[in-house]
Every structure is written in structure tokens, then in C-alpha cells.
Design a protein around this motif. Structure first.
Motif, PDB file in Angstrom:
ATOM      1  N   LYS B  84      19.167 -21.476 -33.815  1.00 58.01           N
ATOM      2  CA  LYS B  84      17.803 -21.011 -33.597  1.00 58.01           C
ATOM      3  C   LYS B  84      17.396 -19.953 -34.618  1.00 58.01           C
ATOM      4  O   LYS B  84      16.209 -19.731 -34.843  1.00 58.01           O
ATOM      5  N   ILE B 124      18.810 -25.589 -26.193  1.00 59.32           N
ATOM      6  CA  ILE B 124      18.458 -24.289 -25.633  1.00 59.32           C
ATOM      7  C   ILE B 124      17.084 -24.369 -24.967  1.00 59.32           C
ATOM      8  O   ILE B 124      16.879 -23.857 -23.867  1.00 59.32           O
ATOM      9  N   ASP B 125      16.143 -25.041 -25.626  1.00 55.68           N
ATOM     10  CA  ASP B 125      14.811 -25.205 -25.033  1.00 55.68           C
ATOM     11  C   ASP B 125      14.906 -25.902 -23.671  1.00 55.68           C
ATOM     12  O   ASP B 125      14.307 -25.476 -22.687  1.00 55.68           O
ATOM     13  N   GLN B 126      15.660 -26.987 -23.642  1.00 57.83           N
ATOM     14  CA  GLN B 126      15.786 -27.765 -22.416  1.00 57.83           C
ATOM     15  C   GLN B 126      16.395 -26.918 -21.294  1.00 57.83           C
ATOM     16  O   GLN B 126      15.914 -26.907 -20.164  1.00 57.83           O
ATOM     17  N   VAL B 128      16.580 -23.615 -20.965  1.00 57.47           N
ATOM     18  CA  VAL B 128      15.707 -22.532 -20.516  1.00 57.47           C
ATOM     19  C   VAL B 128      14.618 -23.103 -19.605  1.00 57.47           C
ATOM     20  O   VAL B 128      14.301 -22.532 -18.557  1.00 57.47           O
ATOM     21  N   ALA B 129      14.081 -24.254 -19.948  1.00 61.13           N
ATOM     22  CA  ALA B 129      13.052 -24.877 -19.100  1.00 61.13           C
ATOM     23  C   ALA B 129      13.608 -25.190 -17.705  1.00 61.13           C
ATOM     24  O   ALA B 129      12.890 -25.143 -16.710  1.00 61.13           O
ATOM     25  N   VAL B 132      17.916 -21.943 -16.635  1.00 60.24           N
ATOM     26  CA  VAL B 132      19.227 -21.349 -16.902  1.00 60.24           C
ATOM     27  C   VAL B 132      19.021 -19.869 -17.276  1.00 60.24           C
ATOM     28  O   VAL B 132      18.272 -19.567 -18.209  1.00 60.24           O
TER      29      VAL B 132
END
Lengths: 249, 637
Positions: B84, B124-126, B128-129, B132
Motif C-alpha cells: 500500500k 486490505i481493502d476487502q 477492512v470493508a 477487520v
């Protein structure tokens, strides 16, 4: 050291069960409780007898597979510990210990110390998630979350679904388990969209599975290996009340 | 047979895009007509089940536990890497790719690793959505820490429970699909055979662990997400039920086993304390961010650590590797711990341990900061050892942790059996000869969320499927094989427990196929393994019943498979006379004791074909071409 065990033996859900006495000799203080049981089972297997059935997997207190009552206490006498992390140094030479499975209507017995906890999966299935399909997520840093908020959510998300809270509760309620997931998601921005439908669906499923109601005894918090506090249940109740008002139920 | 990796052409950064465009699709209305069998519910299995369920396939998900949430991914502590570059410290997809190929000692497939690095940002996007709860900075942005083998901070974490939180995210998404009935859950099932019809994987045979019933399940594709084989060594950081059985039975049906000798020995585990131990406990690599590794300078210095003054301590990692210091990759840290212990400078009662000291960090940052960062790990250490790591340094020693080898797969994650896909630790594909910390979670989720939805559609959309039901002869044959093996175990009626035999196998592998390997030792191990296997079948004790929960019977079957698997592990280690990553051959080292590769002769994937339990497996080679990273002597100095 030498430990005497009285273990609940029951070959299946429809069979009668009874406490059977076993001697555990040459127990070292550094053994975990489950390693002590392994030792007893090694003796039984070598003699061609059916070993004591108990669940366990990671043996480092995170998978939630293990758990039974030791002298009536879920996971034994040490606070904040699963039975796999309990070591024999917590006991004394010559102790007699009674081992029994979790006892709750919603956790039917499978064999000996093993019970069926699939009701927990069905509670999660009812709403313990954010309804996000793979592919549609936005950039992770576009959602700002305060450090304190995320730490508090993490305290609840730490639940390992072992079932000790149910076993300790005189009502066999899974309120703490259900509340921990509801709290985790309702604290975070990602959980807001489904906040009120989630709590209603999960609490209703909890009741349908045959778990009892919470009467604020606090036994669950005392035995939780992850020390998840009962304030989670207060939050769940508040969320549920808001949800019913908002949905007109 | 030539191994075709089916790596797409064109420049590296565009390969995955190009492949996705060229792949066949399955019409949404047709997806539910395809049944996909997924074995295992760890990060790879649960993420695959949820993403394929969301797409509308008819998914059947199997796990050996009472709940899918108990898979051993849950125990991963430290974190998950992603390129990232949120820290503005020079990270990029290119750098994560480069670090991973180098960390793997130039024994992985470039195209796979590049894809992994590209997908890392989506993971990471998935997550966090999903909610987590990754660690955050005070301003609300995501926090990162560093892990071994990298000079940037790209590791996302949720205290020391990152695996738990990522797995619960995937598990919850999967349970959402169970509620929607696109995923059917089969808990308490152990896959005991793969059913192959006309060269295609068309189903599995499994045992219902509660009733003992042997079940047949048919489908159009099978996904193995069953983890690694570290438990072959008996003592490892793996869960006690982790096993090689599903992968091994698939291997016996024709799936090649690749690079089994690439085993990862994790440097920071709580040392062995006695023969009663059932497993070893990992202390996360993240501890090396603040902990300093040392041993006494003098041999046999038995003073308590607090009484050993600075000038008598050897911070050997900082001394030998000034640029990476305590954050060298795992293989390097483990080997160095072995070296200092072999010199007689090990600490603790057994002399097989080194110190991991937080004294300086506590002085610099205060105890509270250290508690926030590592509190749960320190508690775990205290529970196991009865010592307080805030007051005296931890004692640590390497232990078997992860296995880079696994079933061979092509770029589509498909094995040498059509339709049999292998995801996560169970495959061999992305980590070469050594995995960097915080990359296992990344790979499991990349495979399940982002790779398999495309590559499986390509397979299903481009393949003709004859009608196959569970009445087919292949199902009957496989089911009979499984039943025969169970009967054989129950009828052995010997004197030794599966655990005793397993412990002996583990000791043998640790001694000769462990941290340092040589020709004579490997030869000896081969002879001993086959003797031990004979002894197993003559003398194992497996009391009944078969039609009930019988954990000892399950365990005995797994030990029997380790005893077969151990041979190909050793054969592979014997044939690879170079050192690389986690595979250290004493015959092949640099003058200062680092692993010395032999690129001229060994720059290939060794994929082994099963030829019978007592026959030598046949070697197939997939050459490795490095277009973008130039293999060199790996240096962390």
C-alpha cells in the motif's frame, strides 16, 4: 505428581453417561492440562480401550476448540485462560479433579467431553458480518477509525467461540458470545448500514437455538478466556431496544 | 509429461490483466449448475467459498473441525503484507515482488509472485470493508509494522491476532453465503480420497467424523485448501489436527508434489521443555521489531541474563547483519540460532535456546507501549513458561512452522489433475524456498478472494463434463480403498500408540531433514522411515469403534500418511544438493556459512510423481526463468 481424574464418559448422545475414575501418574508441572489428558489416553490406547474424547486443536488458546468443566469451572481455575493453556503447575500432587462437558440444551453432547456447538455458527450466519461482496471495497484508508474505537472493537472481536460463557451461565445463555460480535461490528463505521437488522436477526436466532436469556449474573465474564466483559451484553440490549423501536417491533 | 506452468505471455506487470481478459467466463445463470467442492476452511478455503458463493456457484465446503472458524489460519499472529505504501517509505508492488522473490532465494515463479504483490492491495481493502479491526494510528489511518526481509513497513496487523481477525472476516463472509444457501457446510468431515473420472477431479470421499460414515460427494471441480505438512515433524507450531492427508491422497491419485524439502523453521518459538509436549508455540516475528537477540559471548556462561553485562553479550544478528539486524529473514535467523547453540553458547537448561530481550525497548518506550504492541504474546509466554518477559528476556529456539512446498500448481492454481485446484499453504507456488513473514496470510487470501474466481471460471467455462454421479465405479473404488485402510488400522491391534510412532518419525525428520541436512543423514533417514512404516502397520494400536467419534482412528490415519509422505520429503532433500532458503545442505555453503545456491543445476521446481508406496517417486522439472529479478547471492548484511 499424581492426579486422580473423574471423567464424564458417554459414548453417544442417546447413551447413558457416568463418571469414571482414572489415575494420571508421572504428571509434570510443565505439562498443559491437555497434555496430561494425552498421557492418560496413551495408557488407554495401549491397553486397547477407547480413549477419552475431547476437542482441541491449536493448543495456544486461539482456535476455541477446547473446553470442559474442571470441578465445575469452565476451562479450570485460572482466569483468562483456555484449558489448553492451563498448566499442571496450577494443581497439587494428589488432587482429585472432576471433568465434565459443557452442559446446555443448545450444545447437544457428542461424546465424553465433546459437545456440538454448531448453534454458534448459525448465530453468526444470521447476521454476524458486513454484507460486502469481494470486488467492491474502497481504499482501506478512506475509512478513518479512531484508535480507541478500533481497540474497543478488537476487545470484542477477540471472542474464540469456545462456549465457556454458555457453560457457566445458569440460564445457558449465549448472550456474551452474541453480544461480542454485535459490539464489534456496531462500533465500527463498516457495521453501521446493517446495525439494526443485524442485532435483531442475531438475537432472534440465539433464542431459536434454545439458549436462555441473560439475567446479569456475570458468570460468563468471569470464565471467558478472552476476558470479554459483560458490558458487551448491555450494549447488545441497547442496540436491540433501539432496533425494535426503529423497526416498530 | 512436461510441466506447463501456463504463465501468460507479455510483460510481467500486465500478465494478470491480460490473463483475466483472455479467460473464459461462466454466465451468471449457469454458475449454479456447477458444483465446486472446497476442502478446508482456513484463509484460502473460507475466502474461496465466500467469493465463489457470492458469484453464484453451488459450493460445498468441508472441514475437519466442528466449526469452519477453527482452521489453523486462526493462530497466525503477526500480520499481513500489502504494497500500500501508506507509510511513504518507498514501498511499491515492484518492491514487494522483489523482496518476495529474493526472500524465497530465487526459487519461485516470477509471474505468480508479481500477481500476489499486485493483489495484496485489494486484500486490505476487502478485509477492512468486512470490519477487520486492524491497528490504527491516532488520526484514524491504518498502522503498519516491519517484518523480516524487508526495509519498509508494509505489515498490517490486529494486535498479535491478525490471523484470527482475517479468518473471522472470511468465515463470516462464508457464513453469509451459507445463510443464502449458495454454500453448503459440511463440518466434522475429513477428506480421505480424491475421485478422478476420465482424468478430471470429480469428487471426494470423506469420513463423517461423528458417525463414522464414509460419504461420497460429486462436483465439477475440487479445491484443496488444506494447509501444509509441518506436523510430519510431530513437534511444530501447527495445530495438532493439521495434517497432510488430503494433499497426500490427491498426490497418490496423480497430483505432483513440488519442492517438499522447502520447510520453514521459525526462529522465535518457545523452546522444547520435555517429551510430554504436544506442540510448540510460536512467538510472533513482530517481536523482533523491538526485541534484541543475543547469547553470552563465552561458552557455558550460566549466569542469569540480568547478571551478564553488555560487554559479555553477543548480539549476533546485529553483529553479522548490520543492515537488517534482528529483522533478517526467518531462515537466516534460525540457522544462526542453531550455529550459536552448536558452539555451546545456547542458554536455558537444554542449552537449545537464545535470548530475545526487550530490556532496551522497555527502557526506551516504557512498559505500557510494549504491552500495547505485544501484550497477548507476553501473556502467552508467561502462561507456558511461568516466567515474566517484562522482567527477564524470553528464551526462544527455532521450530517447524510453515511449508513452502506443496502440490504443484500452474498459474491458474490447477494441479496436474484437471479440475483439482490447490490454494494457500497446500500449494507450492509463491514463496520459493523460504517464505517472508506476513506473506502466508497474503497468499491464502489472494488465492481465495481474487485468483480462483477467475481461473476456476476459465476451467469450468472451457471444459466438457460428462455426467458423473456418486454411483460411478470410480466413487465405489475410492470408497472401498478408504474403507479398506480404516479396517486395516482397526485390525492391526498392536502395542504402540499412533502418537509414539509419530513422535519417533518427528525426531527422525528433525534430526536429519531439519535445519541442516547432509547426504549421509538423509540416506539414513530414508532407511529408517521405511522401517518405521513397516513397524507402524505391524504394531499400531487403534481401539474401535469405527462408527462413532474416534479421534485416535483419525490420528492413526494421518500418521500412516506422514510415514509415506516423509519419504518424498527426504528424497527431495537428498536430490537437491544445493542450499537454498529453508533447505540447508551442509555440503553447499559460503565461507561464512550462508546458504549457497547452485543456479546452474537447480534453478527448477522439483515436482514428484507418485509411483507406489515403496517405489521411488519420479522427478519432473519445471525450469525457473528470471526475466525481471537477477538471482544473486542473497545478502542481508
Amino acid at each position: 505428581m499424581r492426579i486422580t481424574l473423574k471423567v464424564w464418559r458417554q459414548s453417544g448422545p442417546a447413551k447413558a453417561g457416568t463418571l469414571v475414575e482414572y489415575a494420571a501418574d508421572n504428571v509434570s508441572a510443565d505439562m498443559s492440562f491437555l497434555e496430561m489428558l494425552d498421557l492418560v489416553n496413551e495408557g488407554l490406547i495401549a491397553r486397547g480401550e477407547d480413549p477419552i474424547a475431547f476437542d482441541s486443536d491449536c493448543r495456544e488458546g486461539i482456535c476455541g476448540a477446547c473446553g470442559f468443566l474442571i470441578d465445575g469451572l469452565p476451562h479450570g481455575p485460572v482466569r483468562g485462560s483456555t484449558v489448553c493453556q492451563l498448566h499442571m503447575r496450577s494443581f497439587s500432587d494428589g488432587d482429585t479433579l472432576v471433568l465434565e462437558p459443557w452442559r446446555a440444551k443448545a450444545f447437544p453432547l457428542v461424546k465424553d467431553l465433546v459437545v456440538d456447538r454448531s448453534a454458534f455458527d448459525r448465530i453468526i450466519q444470521a447476521g454476524g458480518y458486513t454484507s460486502i461482496n469481494v470486488g467492491g471495497a474502497r481504499d482501506a484508508n478512506s475509512i478513518l477509525i479512531g484508535k480507541d474505537t478500533v481497540e474497543q472493537a478488537m476487545d470484542s472481536a477477540a471472542c474464540i467461540a469456545c462456549g465457556a460463557c454458555v457453560a457457566a451461565c445458569k440460564n445457558a445463555s449465549a448472550a456474551l458470545f452474541t453480544a461480542a460480535k454485535i459490539t464489534h461490528l456496531s462500533l465500527l463505521p463498516q457495521g453501521q448500514v446493517e446495525r439494526y437488522t443485524r442485532v435483531v436477526r442475531m438475537v432472534d436466532r440465539h433464542d431459536d437455538e434454545g439458549f436462555g436469556s441473560c439475567s446479569n449474573e456475570g458468570e460468563c465474564e468471569a470464565v471467558c478466556p478472552k476476558e470479554i466483559p459483560i458490558t458487551n451484553i448491555a450494549r447488545m440490549n441497547r442496540e436491540y431496544l433501539k432496533a425494535t423501536l426503529m423497526r416498530g417491533r | 509429461m512436461t510441466l506447463d506452468s501456463r504463465t501468460p505471455g507479455g510483460p510481467l506487470p500486465g500478465k494478470w490483466d491480460r490473463h483475466r481478459f483472455e479467460s473464459k467466463l461462466v454466465n451468471p445463470a449457469n454458475r449454479r449448475k456447477f458444483t465446486v467442492i472446497i476442502v478446508g476452511t482456513g484463509l484460502a478455503g473460507a475466502s474461496a467459498a465466500s467469493s465463489l458463493g457470492e458469484l453464484g456457484y453451488n459450493v460445498k465446503s468441508f472441514c475437519i473441525h466442528d466449526s469452519p472458524r477453527r482452521a489453523h489460519s486462526i493462530a497466525a499472529q503477526g500480520g499481513i503484507n500489502a504494497a500500500k505504501n501508506y507509510q511513504n517509505d518507498g514501498d511499491s508492488i515492484q518492491r514487494l515482488f522483489h523482496d518476495t522473490v529474493k526472500g524465497g532465494d530465487y526459487r519461485s515463479r516470477e509471474a505468480n509472485v508479481y500477481r500476489l504483490a499486485q493483489l495484496s492491495v485489494n486484500i486490505i481493502d476487502q478485509c477492512v470493508a468486512q470490519g477487520v479491526p486492524f491497528a490504527r494510528e491516532y488520526g484514524g489511518l491504518l498502522d503498519n509494522r516491519s517484518f523480516g526481509g524487508a526495509q519498509v513497513s508494509r505489515t498490517f496487523y490486529a494486535r498479535g491476532q491478525t490471523g484470527q481477525q482475517l479468518l473471522l472476516g472470511a468465515y463470516q463472509s462464508m457464513m453469509r453465503q451459507v445463510e443464502k444457501r449458495s454454500v453448503s457446510l459440511f463440518a466434522n468431515r475429513e477428506m480421505l480420497d480424491l475421485v478422478v473420472v476420465s482424468g478430471q477431479a470429480r469428487g471426494i470421499i470423506c469420513r463423517n467424523l461423528i458417525t463414522g460414515e464414509i460419504e461420497r460427494h460429486a462436483g465439477h471441480a475440487v479445491l484443496l485448501c488444506t494447509g501444509g505438512y509441518g506436523t510430519a515433524y510431530y513437534l511444530s507450531t501447527n495445530a495438532v489436527n493439521s495434517n497432510v492427508t488430503a494433499a497426500w491422497r490427491a498426490h497418490k491419485r496423480g497430483a505432483f508434489f513440488a519442492n517438499p524439502c522447502y520447510t520453514q523453521i521459525h526462529p522465535t518459538c518457545i523452546p522444547v521443555s520435555g517429551t510430554h509436549q504436544s506442540k510448540l508455540t510460536l512467538m510472533s516475528e513482530s517481536l523482533r521489531n523491538d526485541g534484541r537477540v543475543w547469547v553470552p559471548k563465552k561458552n557455558g556462561d550460566k549466569r542469569p541474563p540480568q547478571q551478564i553485562p553488555e560487554e559479555d553479550r553477543d548480539y549476533y544478528l546485529e553483529r553479522r547483519y548490520p543492515s537488517f539486524g534482528n529483522l533478517v529473514p526467518r531462515d537466516v535467523a534460525s540457522r544462526n540460532a542453531k550455529v550459536v547453540c552448536d558452539e555451546g553458547r545456547g542458554v536455558g537448561e537444554s542449552g537449545l535456546a537464545v535470548y530475545l530481550d526487550f530490556g532496551d525497548a522497555i527502557k526506551r518506550l516504557g512498559e505500557d507501549v510494549i504491552r500495547t504492541r505485544y501484550g497477548n504474546l507476553f501473556d502467552m509466554y508467561r502462561k507456558i513458561t511461568d516466567e515474566d518477559p517484562y522482567r527477564s528476556p524470553m528464551r526462544i529456539y527455532p521450530a517447524i512452522h510453515y511449508t513452502m512446498g506443496g502440490l504443484w500448481v500452474d498459474y491458474n492454481l490447477m494441479s496436474t489433475i484437471a479440475g483439482l485446484h490447490v490454494l494457500g499453504e497446500a500449494n507450492f507456488s509463491d514463496h520459493g524456498a523460504n517464505r517472508l513473514g506476513a506473506s502466508a496470510l497474503m497468499q491464502g487470501l489472494a488465492d481465495g478472494y481474487f485468483v480462483i474466481p477467475y481461473t476456476l471460471a476459465n476451467y469450468l467455462g472451457g471444459t466438457a463434463f460428462p455426467v458423473v454421479t456418486t454411483d460411478h465405479d470410480a466413487f465405489r473404488d475410492a470408497s472401498d480403498t478408504v474403507q479398506g485402510r480404516i479396517d486395516k488400522l482397526l485390525n492391526a491391534r498392536g502395542k504402540e500408540t499412533p502418537r509414539q510412532l509419530h513422535r519417533r518419525l518427528g525426531q527422525l525428520l528433525w534430526d536429519y531433514v531439519g535445519m541442516a541436512r547432509n547426504d549421509a543423514g538423509l540416506g539414513k533417514a530414508l532407511a529408517e522411515i521405511s522401517k518405521l512404516r513397516d513397524e507402524f502397520w505391524q504394531n499400531v494400536s487403534v481401539p474401535g469403534p469405527a462408527n462413532n467419534l474416534n479421534k485416535n482412528l483419525e490420528y492413526a490415519g494421518r500418521v500412516a500418511d506422514y510415514l509415506e509422505f516423509a519419504e518424498v520429503l527426504t528424497v527431495d532433500a537428498l536430490h537437491r544438493t544445493e542450499s537454498c532458503g529453508g533447505h540447508f545442505r551442509e555440503e553447499s555453503q559460503t565461507p561464512d556459512g550462508e546458504a549457497l545456491r547452485d543456479d546452474a543445476n537447480f534453478s527448477y521446481v522439483a515436482a514428484w510423481e507418485f509411483k507406489g508406496v515403496t517405489a521411488k517417486p519420479e522427478l519432473h522439472k519445471e525450469p525457473l526463468d528470471f526475466e525481471y529479478v537477477k538471482p544473486s547471492q542473497r545478502s542481508y548484511k
